[in-house]
Design a protein around this motif. Structure first.
Motif, PDB file in Angstrom:
ATOM      1  N   ALA A   2      79.779  57.340 120.269  1.00  0.00           N
ATOM      2  CA  ALA A   2      80.506  58.500 119.762  1.00  0.00           C
ATOM      3  C   ALA A   2      79.869  59.800 120.252  1.00  0.00           C
ATOM      4  O   ALA A   2      80.568  60.751 120.623  1.00  0.00           O
ATOM      5  N   GLU A   3      78.548  59.850 120.252  1.00  0.00           N
ATOM      6  CA  GLU A   3      77.853  61.046 120.735  1.00  0.00           C
ATOM      7  C   GLU A   3      78.112  61.257 122.224  1.00  0.00           C
ATOM      8  O   GLU A   3      78.250  62.397 122.686  1.00  0.00           O
ATOM      9  N   ALA A   4      78.189  60.157 122.978  1.00  0.00           N
ATOM     10  CA  ALA A   4      78.509  60.269 124.406  1.00  0.00           C
ATOM     11  C   ALA A   4      79.926  60.797 124.602  1.00  0.00           C
ATOM     12  O   ALA A   4      80.173  61.641 125.475  1.00  0.00           O
TER      13      ALA A   4
ATOM     14  N   VAL B 197      79.760  65.846 117.180  1.00  0.00           N
ATOM     15  CA  VAL B 197      80.249  64.501 116.904  1.00  0.00           C
ATOM     16  C   VAL B 197      80.957  64.456 115.548  1.00  0.00           C
ATOM     17  O   VAL B 197      81.909  63.690 115.354  1.00  0.00           O
ATOM     18  N   GLU B 198      80.510  65.288 114.600  1.00  0.00           N
ATOM     19  CA  GLU B 198      81.155  65.345 113.290  1.00  0.00           C
ATOM     20  C   GLU B 198      82.607  65.822 113.413  1.00  0.00           C
ATOM     21  O   GLU B 198      83.501  65.313 112.724  1.00  0.00           O
ATOM     22  N   THR B 199      82.824  66.781 114.286  1.00  0.00           N
ATOM     23  CA  THR B 199      84.176  67.296 114.506  1.00  0.00           C
ATOM     24  C   THR B 199      85.070  66.233 115.129  1.00  0.00           C
ATOM     25  O   THR B 199      86.222  66.035 114.714  1.00  0.00           O
TER      26      THR B 199
ATOM     27  N   VAL C 244      88.596  64.253 113.838  1.00  0.00           N
ATOM     28  CA  VAL C 244      89.791  64.136 114.675  1.00  0.00           C
ATOM     29  C   VAL C 244      90.174  62.677 114.859  1.00  0.00           C
ATOM     30  O   VAL C 244      91.358  62.310 114.782  1.00  0.00           O
ATOM     31  N   SER C 245      89.181  61.821 115.099  1.00  0.00           N
ATOM     32  CA  SER C 245      89.447  60.410 115.356  1.00  0.00           C
ATOM     33  C   SER C 245      90.041  59.719 114.137  1.00  0.00           C
ATOM     34  O   SER C 245      90.934  58.879 114.263  1.00  0.00           O
ATOM     35  N   VAL C 246      89.553  60.068 112.944  1.00  0.00           N
ATOM     36  CA  VAL C 246      90.119  59.502 111.719  1.00  0.00           C
ATOM     37  C   VAL C 246      91.560  59.975 111.539  1.00  0.00           C
ATOM     38  O   VAL C 246      92.469  59.178 111.258  1.00  0.00           O
TER      39      VAL C 246
END
Length: 229
Positions: A152-154, A166-168, A172-174
């Motif tokens: 996810a960080e990548a 990554v939190e943002t 978005v992914s959810v």
């Protein structure tokens, strides 16, 4: 939810890296969306990491096979009807970052999806049209996002035009997970239906098991020992 099947998959007697129940559903989603149909005899061994499942007897074998095929039919019905969704029993945690926890159902679903998609990667590469690539890449990122924090960080750093937190990207992914499932399923299903009229089935050069392949985060480690861990 098939409690008996879930208990069987999670039992200590199963081979190492056997998929647990939510992982199975993510894997089956990738299988059902593929541009080329695969036989259960091809993909069922991957559920047990290509090892013997360790059935106690014939009755247990029939119970497990019936449960797996019922899950497959459930997922496939959603894909064919253009209404794919996460199973009702799979809880998406309210705080997006909590879905990276080792026991979070969405983490397991995403890991299963990643393994299934990676196994079928050559099929997608064979059929995917250039005009689909941008949308396809975005869907793949969202569907595999919660498979591991390093991955996810990548994605957050390199998978977007401008690096984001990554939190943002987790939020978005959810929010867009359902859209990504629908789009991914639509692309695979459209290619499959078109190919029935124009091409012979694609033959994969060699079987691939995503968890044993190199991790896409670029660490050089196997996926199962890196972002999947």
């Amino acid at each position: 939810m098939n409690v008996e099947l879930a208990k069987f998959l999670a039992a200590d007697e199963r081979p190492e890296n056997t998929m647990i129940y939510p992982e199975l559903y993510g894997f089956l989603f990738a299988v059902c969306c593929a541009p080329e149909m695969t036989m259960p005899s091809d993909w069922i061994p991957l559920i047990f990491n290509n090892e013997e499942a360790g059935y106690a007897d014939g009755a247990e074998t029939r119970m497990v096979m019936a449960g797996i095929m019922a899950a497959y039919n459930e997922v496939n019905d959603g894909v064919v009807s253009a209404e794919p969704c996460l199973p009702a029993w799979l809880e998406v945690l309210s705080s997006p970052m909590e879905n990276f926890d080792n026991e979070a159902p969405l983490t397991y679903w995403a890991r299963g999806f990643f393994v299934g998609h990676d196994w079928l990667g050559e099929v997608w590469n064979h059929y995917l049209l250039p005009e689909m690539e941008e949308e396809f890449t975005a869907c793949l990122m969202m569907l595999s996002f919660f498979s591991g924090i390093e991955l996810a960080e990548a994605f957050a750093k390199e998978g977007c035009e401008t690096p984001v937190a990554v939190e943002t990207l987790a939020e978005v992914s959810v929010d867009r997970l359902g859209m990504a499932m629908a789009s991914y399923a639509h692309m695979g299903r459209s290619i499959y239906l078109a190919s029935q009229q124009s091409q012979a089935p694609f033959q994969r050069e060699a079987d691939k098991i995503g968890r044993n392949g190199p991790c896409p985060c670029g660490s050089g480690k196997k996926f199962k020992h890196c972002c999947l861990h």
